[in-house]
Design a protein around this motif. Sequence first.
Motif, PDB file in Angstrom:
ATOM      1  N   SER A 189       0.840  -1.193   0.000  1.00  0.00           N
ATOM      2  CA  SER A 189       0.000   0.000   0.000  1.00  0.00           C
ATOM      3  C   SER A 189       0.876   1.245   0.000  1.00  0.00           C
ATOM      4  O   SER A 189       1.863   1.313   0.730  1.00  0.00           O
ATOM      5  CB  SER A 189      -0.887   0.024   1.247  1.00  0.00           C
ATOM      6  OG  SER A 189      -1.452   1.322   1.388  1.00  0.00           O
ATOM      7  N   ASP A 251      -7.816  -6.778 -11.741  1.00  0.00           N
ATOM      8  CA  ASP A 251      -8.653  -5.836 -10.992  1.00  0.00           C
ATOM      9  C   ASP A 251      -8.553  -4.446 -11.643  1.00  0.00           C
ATOM     10  O   ASP A 251      -7.632  -4.168 -12.413  1.00  0.00           O
ATOM     11  CB  ASP A 251      -8.151  -5.773  -9.532  1.00  0.00           C
ATOM     12  CG  ASP A 251      -9.131  -5.047  -8.605  1.00  0.00           C
ATOM     13  OD1 ASP A 251     -10.205  -4.630  -9.070  1.00  0.00           O
ATOM     14  OD2 ASP A 251      -8.791  -4.901  -7.407  1.00  0.00           O
ATOM     15  N   LYS A 254      -7.098   1.797  -9.295  1.00  0.00           N
ATOM     16  CA  LYS A 254      -7.765   2.928  -8.653  1.00  0.00           C
ATOM     17  C   LYS A 254      -6.804   4.079  -8.422  1.00  0.00           C
ATOM     18  O   LYS A 254      -5.585   3.921  -8.579  1.00  0.00           O
ATOM     19  CB  LYS A 254      -8.371   2.471  -7.329  1.00  0.00           C
ATOM     20  CG  LYS A 254      -9.595   1.591  -7.507  1.00  0.00           C
ATOM     21  CD  LYS A 254     -10.481   1.677  -6.283  1.00  0.00           C
ATOM     22  CE  LYS A 254     -11.928   1.382  -6.586  1.00  0.00           C
ATOM     23  NZ  LYS A 254     -12.174   0.268  -7.483  1.00  0.00           N
ATOM     24  N   PRO A 267      -6.009  -2.360  -5.933  1.00  0.00           N
ATOM     25  CA  PRO A 267      -6.479  -2.816  -4.625  1.00  0.00           C
ATOM     26  C   PRO A 267      -6.155  -4.299  -4.372  1.00  0.00           C
ATOM     27  O   PRO A 267      -5.675  -4.628  -3.280  1.00  0.00           O
ATOM     28  CB  PRO A 267      -7.993  -2.586  -4.687  1.00  0.00           C
ATOM     29  CG  PRO A 267      -8.176  -1.518  -5.717  1.00  0.00           C
ATOM     30  CD  PRO A 267      -7.087  -1.736  -6.727  1.00  0.00           C
ATOM     31  N   THR A 268      -6.398  -5.172  -5.325  1.00  0.00           N
ATOM     32  CA  THR A 268      -6.143  -6.600  -5.099  1.00  0.00           C
ATOM     33  C   THR A 268      -4.667  -6.867  -4.822  1.00  0.00           C
ATOM     34  O   THR A 268      -4.316  -7.590  -3.889  1.00  0.00           O
ATOM     35  CB  THR A 268      -6.623  -7.438  -6.310  1.00  0.00           C
ATOM     36  OG1 THR A 268      -8.038  -7.280  -6.425  1.00  0.00           O
ATOM     37  CG2 THR A 268      -6.290  -8.912  -6.148  1.00  0.00           C
ATOM     38  N   THR A 271      -3.622  -3.622  -1.513  1.00  0.00           N
ATOM     39  CA  THR A 271      -4.279  -3.206  -0.264  1.00  0.00           C
ATOM     40  C   THR A 271      -5.297  -4.236   0.217  1.00  0.00           C
ATOM     41  O   THR A 271      -6.292  -3.886   0.875  1.00  0.00           O
ATOM     42  CB  THR A 271      -4.984  -1.835  -0.433  1.00  0.00           C
ATOM     43  OG1 THR A 271      -5.924  -1.936  -1.506  1.00  0.00           O
ATOM     44  CG2 THR A 271      -3.997  -0.742  -0.749  1.00  0.00           C
ATOM     45  N   GLY A 272      -5.084  -5.512  -0.120  1.00  0.00           N
ATOM     46  CA  GLY A 272      -5.990  -6.561   0.324  1.00  0.00           C
ATOM     47  C   GLY A 272      -7.399  -6.376  -0.220  1.00  0.00           C
ATOM     48  O   GLY A 272      -8.375  -6.797   0.405  1.00  0.00           O
ATOM     49  N   GLY A 273      -7.524  -5.730  -1.368  1.00  0.00           N
ATOM     50  CA  GLY A 273      -8.822  -5.554  -2.017  1.00  0.00           C
ATOM     51  C   GLY A 273      -9.570  -4.313  -1.565  1.00  0.00           C
ATOM     52  O   GLY A 273     -10.592  -3.944  -2.133  1.00  0.00           O
ATOM     53  N   LYS A 274      -9.066  -3.659  -0.500  1.00  0.00           N
ATOM     54  CA  LYS A 274      -9.779  -2.491   0.033  1.00  0.00           C
ATOM     55  C   LYS A 274      -9.359  -1.213  -0.702  1.00  0.00           C
ATOM     56  O   LYS A 274      -8.166  -0.946  -0.829  1.00  0.00           O
ATOM     57  CB  LYS A 274      -9.475  -2.322   1.527  1.00  0.00           C
ATOM     58  CG  LYS A 274     -10.390  -3.188   2.403  1.00  0.00           C
ATOM     59  CD  LYS A 274     -10.028  -3.028   3.859  1.00  0.00           C
ATOM     60  CE  LYS A 274      -8.827  -3.885   4.189  1.00  0.00           C
ATOM     61  NZ  LYS A 274      -8.327  -3.905   5.512  1.00  0.00           N
ATOM     62  N   PRO A 275     -10.328  -0.405  -1.118  1.00  0.00           N
ATOM     63  CA  PRO A 275      -9.952   0.871  -1.740  1.00  0.00           C
ATOM     64  C   PRO A 275      -9.416   1.837  -0.692  1.00  0.00           C
ATOM     65  O   PRO A 275      -9.883   1.846   0.445  1.00  0.00           O
ATOM     66  CB  PRO A 275     -11.258   1.384  -2.347  1.00  0.00           C
ATOM     67  CG  PRO A 275     -12.352   0.663  -1.637  1.00  0.00           C
ATOM     68  CD  PRO A 275     -11.792  -0.622  -1.099  1.00  0.00           C
ATOM     69  N   LEU A 276      -8.417   2.619  -1.051  1.00  0.00           N
ATOM     70  CA  LEU A 276      -7.875   3.624  -0.137  1.00  0.00           C
ATOM     71  C   LEU A 276      -8.799   4.838  -0.128  1.00  0.00           C
ATOM     72  O   LEU A 276      -9.417   5.149  -1.137  1.00  0.00           O
ATOM     73  CB  LEU A 276      -6.486   4.057  -0.606  1.00  0.00           C
ATOM     74  CG  LEU A 276      -5.401   2.988  -0.581  1.00  0.00           C
ATOM     75  CD1 LEU A 276      -4.158   3.504  -1.308  1.00  0.00           C
ATOM     76  CD2 LEU A 276      -5.058   2.599   0.850  1.00  0.00           C
ATOM     77  N   ALA A 277      -8.869   5.510   1.021  1.00  0.00           N
ATOM     78  CA  ALA A 277      -9.704   6.701   1.112  1.00  0.00           C
ATOM     79  C   ALA A 277      -9.100   7.800   0.253  1.00  0.00           C
ATOM     80  O   ALA A 277      -7.908   8.078   0.340  1.00  0.00           O
ATOM     81  CB  ALA A 277      -9.781   7.167   2.559  1.00  0.00           C
TER      82      ALA A 277
END
Length: 286
Positions: A189, A251, A254, A267-268, A271-277
Motif C-alpha cells: 500500500s 482488478d 484505482k 487494490p487486489t 491493499t488486500g482488495g480495500k480501496p484507499l480513502a
Amino acid sequence: MPELPEVESLAAFLREHAVGRAIARIDVAAISSLKTYDPPITALNGLTITGVARYGKFLDLDVDGIHLLIHLSRAGWLRWKDALPPAPPRPGKGPLAVRVHLDDGSGFDLTEAGTQKRLAVYVVRDPAEVPGVRSLGPDPLGADFTVETLRGILDGRRTQIKGLLRDQSVIAGIGNAYSDEVLHVARMSPFKLAASFTDEDVTTLYDAIVRTLGEAVERSRGVAAKDLKGEKKEGLRVHGRAGQKCPVCGDTIKEVSFADSALQYCPTCQTGGKPLADRRMSRLLK
Ligand SMILES: [Zn+2]
C-alpha cells in the motif's frame, strides 16, 4: 515528468552525440530558467563537452571543468536536433527555454510545456553548488545502495512509503510515476508506514526498486530522446492507468487524488482488495 530512467537515457544519448563536441553558443529564450550568473553562461562558448553525468533527476554536462546542470522538472524535455536553426529564437515565445548549439550545427533544445515554468539550468564550477544536488539521497542504482541502506532510511520513520520514495533527499531519482510502479511490484500500500516495515518487507521493497528502475533503464536504452516519453508510458503498469485493468490480476486500477498530483494502485495486489480513502473526494462530500 522525467525520472531516473529517462534522465539516465538522456545522459547516455548525450554521451554518444555531444561528448567531444564544443559548445558554439547557448540561446536563453526563457531567462527565468537560468538560476545562476557566475560563471556566466557565455563562459561555456568554445569549450568542449568532456562528459555527461546524472545525479538523481539532474543532468550534468561537464564542459571542460564548468558544469551545465539541467533539471527538467515536471513538464520539461530535451529535444536533440541534428541541425539547429542558426537564428536566435524570440524570447518568451512558446515552449523553448534554452537552446544549446554545438560546433557542428547539431545541438538540443530544452523545452517546457504548460504555464508553470519550473525547468532549471545552472552553470557552476562544482555540481554540489546546486542545493538540489547537494541534498540528494543515495542513488538507487548506485553500487552503495544496499538492503541495509534502505533499512536505515525506513527505520523509525512515521511516514507513508509513497511520500518517502518520492523525497529526493531520501532516495535520488524516483518520482510520482516510478514510486507507483515500485509499490505495485512490491505489492504494498502507498500509505504503509515506513516504520512498520519488517526485514522481509525491506528486502521486498529493495528488490522492487532495483528491478523496476533497472528494467526501465534497460527498456529505454538506445531509444531516441524523442521517443523516450512514449516508451516510459508504455512500460508503466499502474501509474496513469486508473480505470484500466491491472496487468497482474485484472482488478481495476484505482486512484487517490491530491491537490497537485494523484497516485494509482491496484487494490487486489496492494491493499488486500480495500480501496484507499481519497481524501479530496471525502472532503468534497462532507
Ligand atoms: Zn493487481
